[in-house]
Motif scaffolding. Structure first.
Motif, PDB file in Angstrom:
ATOM      1  N   PHE A 112       8.446   2.909   3.605  1.00 45.60           N
ATOM      2  CA  PHE A 112       7.715   3.718   4.587  1.00 45.60           C
ATOM      3  C   PHE A 112       8.248   5.147   4.687  1.00 45.60           C
ATOM      4  CE2 PHE A 112       7.010  -0.533   6.943  1.00 45.60           C
ATOM      5  CZ  PHE A 112       5.906  -0.801   6.155  1.00 45.60           C
ATOM      6  N   ALA A 158      -1.690   1.783   4.459  1.00 48.94           N
ATOM      7  CA  ALA A 158      -0.396   1.239   4.860  1.00 48.94           C
ATOM      8  C   ALA A 158      -0.213   1.333   6.370  1.00 48.94           C
ATOM      9  CB  ALA A 158       0.725   1.992   4.144  1.00 48.94           C
ATOM     10  N   LEU A 159      -0.604   2.459   6.956  1.00 47.85           N
ATOM     11  CA  LEU A 159      -0.486   2.604   8.409  1.00 47.85           C
ATOM     12  C   LEU A 159      -1.421   1.644   9.137  1.00 47.85           C
ATOM     13  CD1 LEU A 159      -0.256   6.500   8.654  1.00 47.85           C
ATOM     14  CD2 LEU A 159       1.566   4.853   9.138  1.00 47.85           C
ATOM     15  N   ASP A 219       4.586   9.105  10.882  1.00 46.58           N
ATOM     16  CA  ASP A 219       3.539   8.292  11.506  1.00 46.58           C
ATOM     17  C   ASP A 219       4.062   6.897  11.858  1.00 46.58           C
ATOM     18  OD1 ASP A 219       1.563  10.286  11.349  1.00 46.58           O
ATOM     19  OD2 ASP A 219       1.191   9.795   9.248  1.00 46.58           O
ATOM     20  N   ARG A 235       0.833  -1.212   0.000  1.00 51.31           N
ATOM     21  CA  ARG A 235       0.000   0.000   0.000  1.00 51.31           C
ATOM     22  C   ARG A 235       0.868   1.264   0.000  1.00 51.31           C
ATOM     23  NH1 ARG A 235      -5.153  -1.642   0.542  1.00 51.31           N
ATOM     24  NH2 ARG A 235      -5.583  -3.541   1.737  1.00 51.31           N
ATOM     25  N   ALA A 236       1.998   1.215   0.698  1.00 54.23           N
ATOM     26  CA  ALA A 236       2.898   2.364   0.675  1.00 54.23           C
ATOM     27  C   ALA A 236       3.457   2.588  -0.724  1.00 54.23           C
ATOM     28  CB  ALA A 236       4.026   2.159   1.682  1.00 54.23           C
ATOM     29  N   GLY A 269       0.986   4.360  -2.743  1.00 59.02           N
ATOM     30  CA  GLY A 269       0.598   5.681  -2.255  1.00 59.02           C
ATOM     31  C   GLY A 269      -0.595   5.678  -1.340  1.00 59.02           C
ATOM     32  N   GLU A 270      -1.059   4.495  -0.904  1.00 58.27           N
ATOM     33  CA  GLU A 270      -2.202   4.414   0.012  1.00 58.27           C
ATOM     34  C   GLU A 270      -1.678   4.548   1.447  1.00 58.27           C
ATOM     35  OE1 GLU A 270      -4.310   0.813  -0.759  1.00 58.27           O
ATOM     36  OE2 GLU A 270      -4.422   1.151  -2.927  1.00 58.27           O
ATOM     37  N   GLN A 271      -1.473   5.771   1.876  1.00 59.55           N
ATOM     38  CA  GLN A 271      -0.791   6.009   3.144  1.00 59.55           C
ATOM     39  C   GLN A 271      -1.613   5.538   4.345  1.00 59.55           C
ATOM     40  OE1 GLN A 271       0.653  10.038   3.401  1.00 59.55           O
ATOM     41  NE2 GLN A 271       1.389  10.057   1.280  1.00 59.55           N
ATOM     42  N   GLU A 272      -2.883   5.858   4.369  1.00 56.47           N
ATOM     43  CA  GLU A 272      -3.718   5.451   5.510  1.00 56.47           C
ATOM     44  C   GLU A 272      -3.831   3.932   5.581  1.00 56.47           C
ATOM     45  OE1 GLU A 272      -7.466   7.367   5.471  1.00 56.47           O
ATOM     46  OE2 GLU A 272      -6.654   9.412   5.592  1.00 56.47           O
ATOM     47  N   ILE A 321       7.598   7.711   2.913  1.00 50.10           N
ATOM     48  CA  ILE A 321       6.564   8.729   2.693  1.00 50.10           C
ATOM     49  C   ILE A 321       5.672   8.904   3.924  1.00 50.10           C
ATOM     50  CG2 ILE A 321       6.527   8.363   0.203  1.00 50.10           C
ATOM     51  CD1 ILE A 321       4.027   6.678   0.559  1.00 50.10           C
ATOM     52  N   ILE A 322       5.702   7.940   4.834  1.00 45.48           N
ATOM     53  CA  ILE A 322       4.881   8.026   6.049  1.00 45.48           C
ATOM     54  C   ILE A 322       5.769   7.842   7.278  1.00 45.48           C
ATOM     55  CG2 ILE A 322       2.676   7.334   5.041  1.00 45.48           C
ATOM     56  CD1 ILE A 322       3.298   4.461   5.774  1.00 45.48           C
TER      57      ILE A 322
END
Length: 237
Positions: free
Chosen positions: A203, A179-180, A209, A170-171, A174-177, A205-206
Motif C-alpha cells: 500500500f 485497491a482502495l 489515501d 490490485r495494489a 497498480g490498480e490504485q482505485e 503507492i497509495i
C-alpha cells in the motif's frame, strides 16, 4: 654438637618428607592425561594430523577427496514447482481461496483476482437455515415450516480477509482505485488489523489515501473523543 647434628638431621628429614607429600598429593589430585584425538588427513597436505603415517593419508586420500568434492560442490537450489493450474470449478470457499493464494505466491496477481471473487460466491463458514416450503396451520396462526434447507456462504471474517487480499493484488498491479475500494470494503465489514494495514508495503503507492481510511474506520479512544475539538484546532508540530 650431637644435639645440633640431630636437629639438622631431623630438619633434613622433615624437608624430604614434605617434598614427598607434595609430590604424592600432586599425583593424586592431577587429572589423568587425555589421549590425543585422531584427526582425518587433510587433502591439502601429504601428511596426516594426529600422528597418522603418510601411507594412511595416501590410502584414504582418494575417497576423502571424492567426499570433499561432493560436499564442496555447489548444490543447485531446487526451484519450487509451479502451482497447479486453477480448476474450473471449486467445491467451497477454502478450495478457491487456496488456489488464489497459490497464484499470489507465484506472482500471478491478475490470475488470483477472479479466484478470490469466485471464493466469495461459494459455501464457506457462514451458516443459515432457509425455509423451502410452508403450509397453513390447521388451527390458525403461524404457518408450519417444512423442508428447512441449510445454507452455507462466506462468513464475514472470510469476506474481510478476501477483500484485503484483493486490495493487495490490485495494489501490486497498480490498480490504485480498485485497491482502495477493496480495502474499504474489508474495513466496512469489520476488518480491524490496522497495524497490518499500516505495515503493508503493497500500500505504499497509495499510503496517503490508506491513512485516510484508517482514520475513518479506526475506533477513537476516549481521550481522542473527549479532546478531539481541542486537538483539531491546535497545530502540533
Amino acid at each position: 654438637e650431637e644435639a645440633r647434628e640431630e636437629l639438622n638431621m631431623r630438619g633434613v628429614e622433615g624437608v624430604v618428607f614434605a617434598l614427598f607429600l607434595a609430590v604424592l598429593g600432586r599425583a593424586l589430585v592431577a587429572p589423568p592425561r587425555r589421549q590425543g584425538r585422531r584427526h582425518f588427513p587433510r587433502l591439502s597436505s601429504s601428511s596426516s594430523e594426529g600422528g597418522a603415517p603418510p601411507e594412511e593419508a595416501a590410502a584414504v586420500g582418494p575417497e576423502a577427496a571424492v567426499a570433499a568434492a561432493a560436499v564442496e560442490a555447489p548444490v543447485a537450489k531446487a526451484e519450487p514447482p509451479p502451482p497447479p493450474p486453477p480448476k474450473s470449478s471449486f467445491a467451497d470457499f477454502d478450495e478457491a481461496e487456496a488456489a488464489a493464494l497459490a497464484l499470489c505466491r507465484s506472482g500471478d496477481y491478475s490470475g488470483a483476482l477472479p479466484l478470490f471473487e469466485t471464493a466469495l460466491k461459494l459455501p464457506g463458514d457462514g451458516y443459515d437455515v432457509v425455509r423451502v416450503t410452508s403450509k397453513a396451520s390447521p388451527v390458525g396462526g403461524a404457518p408450519i415450516l417444512k423442508d428447512l434447507e441449510p445454507k452455507r456462504f462466506a462468513s464475514k471474517s472470510q469476506q474481510q480477509t478476501t477483500y484485503f487480499n484483493m486490495a493487495c493484488c490490485r495494489a501490486k498491479l497498480g490498480e490504485q482505485e480498485g485497491a482502495l475500494d477493496d480495502l474499504e470494503r474489508s474495513l466496512s465489514l469489520g476488518f480491524d488489523d490496522f497495524y497490518l494495514i499500516d505495515d503493508e508495503p503493497d500500500f505504499d503507492i497509495i499510503r496517503t489515501d490508506v491513512n485516510k481510511l484508517i482514520t475513518k474506520y479506526k475506533p477513537k479512544s476516549w481521550f481522542e473523543t473527549l479532546f478531539a475539538p481541542i486537538l483539531n484546532t491546535v497545530d502540533i508540530k
